[in-house]
Design a protein around this motif. Structure first.
Motif, mmCIF file in Angstrom:
data_model
loop_
_atom_site.group_PDB
_atom_site.id
_atom_site.type_symbol
_atom_site.label_atom_id
_atom_site.label_comp_id
_atom_site.label_asym_id
_atom_site.label_seq_id
_atom_site.Cartn_x
_atom_site.Cartn_y
_atom_site.Cartn_z
ATOM 1 N N THR A 6 -46.695 -60.109 84.937
ATOM 2 C CA THR A 6 -45.432 -60.363 85.622
ATOM 3 C C THR A 6 -44.378 -59.350 85.212
ATOM 4 N N THR A 7 -44.334 -59.027 83.935
ATOM 5 C CA THR A 7 -43.384 -58.032 83.448
ATOM 6 C C THR A 7 -43.647 -56.672 84.085
ATOM 7 N N LEU A 8 -44.919 -56.303 84.202
ATOM 8 C CA LEU A 8 -45.275 -55.029 84.814
ATOM 9 C C LEU A 8 -44.893 -55.001 86.295
ATOM 10 N N VAL A 9 -45.140 -56.102 86.999
ATOM 11 C CA VAL A 9 -44.774 -56.189 88.420
ATOM 12 C C VAL A 9 -43.270 -56.013 88.587
ATOM 13 N N PHE A 10 -42.477 -56.705 87.765
ATOM 14 C CA PHE A 10 -41.023 -56.600 87.874
ATOM 15 C C PHE A 10 -40.526 -55.214 87.480
ATOM 16 N N LEU A 11 -41.136 -54.603 86.477
ATOM 17 C CA LEU A 11 -40.736 -53.266 86.060
ATOM 18 C C LEU A 11 -41.001 -52.246 87.166
ATOM 19 N N LEU A 12 -42.184 -52.326 87.762
ATOM 20 C CA LEU A 12 -42.506 -51.405 88.850
ATOM 21 C C LEU A 12 -41.603 -51.635 90.059
ATOM 22 N N ALA A 13 -41.270 -52.897 90.342
ATOM 23 C CA ALA A 13 -40.359 -53.191 91.444
ATOM 24 C C ALA A 13 -38.965 -52.642 91.157
ATOM 25 N N LEU A 14 -38.527 -52.752 89.915
ATOM 26 C CA LEU A 14 -37.226 -52.206 89.531
ATOM 27 C C LEU A 14 -37.202 -50.692 89.714
ATOM 28 N N LEU A 15 -38.274 -50.025 89.309
ATOM 29 C CA LEU A 15 -38.359 -48.571 89.477
ATOM 30 C C LEU A 15 -38.373 -48.183 90.953
ATOM 31 N N ALA A 16 -39.122 -48.928 91.766
ATOM 32 C CA ALA A 16 -39.175 -48.631 93.201
ATOM 33 C C ALA A 16 -37.814 -48.860 93.855
ATOM 34 N N GLY A 17 -37.127 -49.929 93.484
ATOM 35 C CA GLY A 17 -35.806 -50.206 94.034
ATOM 36 C C GLY A 17 -34.789 -49.165 93.624
ATOM 37 N N THR A 18 -34.846 -48.755 92.370
ATOM 38 C CA THR A 18 -33.931 -47.716 91.889
ATOM 39 C C THR A 18 -34.185 -46.399 92.618
ATOM 40 N N ALA A 19 -35.439 -46.043 92.769
ATOM 41 C CA ALA A 19 -35.777 -44.806 93.480
ATOM 42 C C ALA A 19 -35.317 -44.875 94.929
ATOM 43 N N GLY A 20 -35.527 -46.014 95.574
ATOM 44 C CA GLY A 20 -35.087 -46.165 96.961
ATOM 45 C C GLY A 20 -33.578 -46.055 97.103
ATOM 46 N N GLY A 21 -32.856 -46.678 96.194
ATOM 47 C CA GLY A 21 -31.398 -46.607 96.234
ATOM 48 C C GLY A 21 -30.872 -45.213 95.963
ATOM 49 N N VAL A 22 -31.453 -44.543 94.983
ATOM 50 C CA VAL A 22 -31.007 -43.184 94.643
ATOM 51 C C VAL A 22 -31.310 -42.218 95.789
ATOM 52 N N ALA A 25 -28.844 -42.758 98.527
ATOM 53 C CA ALA A 25 -27.536 -42.177 98.184
ATOM 54 C C ALA A 25 -27.568 -40.659 98.327
ATOM 55 N N LEU A 26 -28.659 -40.029 97.906
ATOM 56 C CA LEU A 26 -28.768 -38.579 98.027
ATOM 57 C C LEU A 26 -28.862 -38.133 99.480
ATOM 58 N N ALA A 27 -29.308 -39.024 100.351
ATOM 59 C CA ALA A 27 -29.402 -38.700 101.780
ATOM 60 C C ALA A 27 -28.034 -38.728 102.453
ATOM 61 N N GLY A 28 -27.012 -39.159 101.731
ATOM 62 C CA GLY A 28 -25.669 -39.125 102.266
ATOM 63 C C GLY A 28 -25.130 -40.463 102.727
ATOM 64 N N GLU A 29 -25.876 -41.532 102.527
ATOM 65 C CA GLU A 29 -25.385 -42.858 102.901
ATOM 66 C C GLU A 29 -24.377 -43.320 101.856
ATOM 67 N N GLY A 30 -23.579 -44.281 102.229
ATOM 68 C CA GLY A 30 -22.583 -44.804 101.301
ATOM 69 C C GLY A 30 -23.210 -45.683 100.232
ATOM 70 N N THR A 31 -22.383 -46.052 99.264
ATOM 71 C CA THR A 31 -22.851 -46.885 98.161
ATOM 72 C C THR A 31 -23.378 -48.239 98.627
ATOM 73 N N PRO A 32 -22.677 -48.953 99.529
ATOM 74 C CA PRO A 32 -23.206 -50.258 99.950
ATOM 75 C C PRO A 32 -24.585 -50.169 100.601
#
Length: 97
Positions: A6-22, A25-32
């Protein structure tokens, strides 16, 4: 306390979410929009990694033999369909004259 899986699943999901958000943001979309994209990616990643990472043997509930309801969506039905040769029709090597 969470299991290692479960910890590994959540860690990988956190990394995927962070990568998607970053990346959003780099593509020029706003913070929200970047935050929403990251949250959406993390939510989908939990389901993806949960299915991808196999559960430990013996951690799944055992089913008792005998009559009962069909296993959950898919379950043994998919396995039986593959064993029976389902899907081997026209366009897959059979039925061509």
């Amino acid at each position: 306390m969470l299991s290692l899986r479960t910890t590994l699943v959540f860690l990988l999901a956190l990394l995927a979410g962070t990568a998607g958000g970053v990346l959003t943001a780099l593509a020029g979309e706003g913070t929200p929009r970047s935050v929403l994209a990251g949250l959406a990616a993390a939510g989908l990643a939990v389901s993806f990694f949960d299915r991808l990472i196999a559960a430990e043997p013996g951690s799944e509930p055992r089913s008792e033999p005998g009559p009962g309801p069909e296993p959950g969506p898919g379950g043994d039905r998919r396995r039986r369909a593959v064993d029976a040769g389902a899907g081997a029709g026209v366009g897959e090597g059979q039925g061509h004259g």
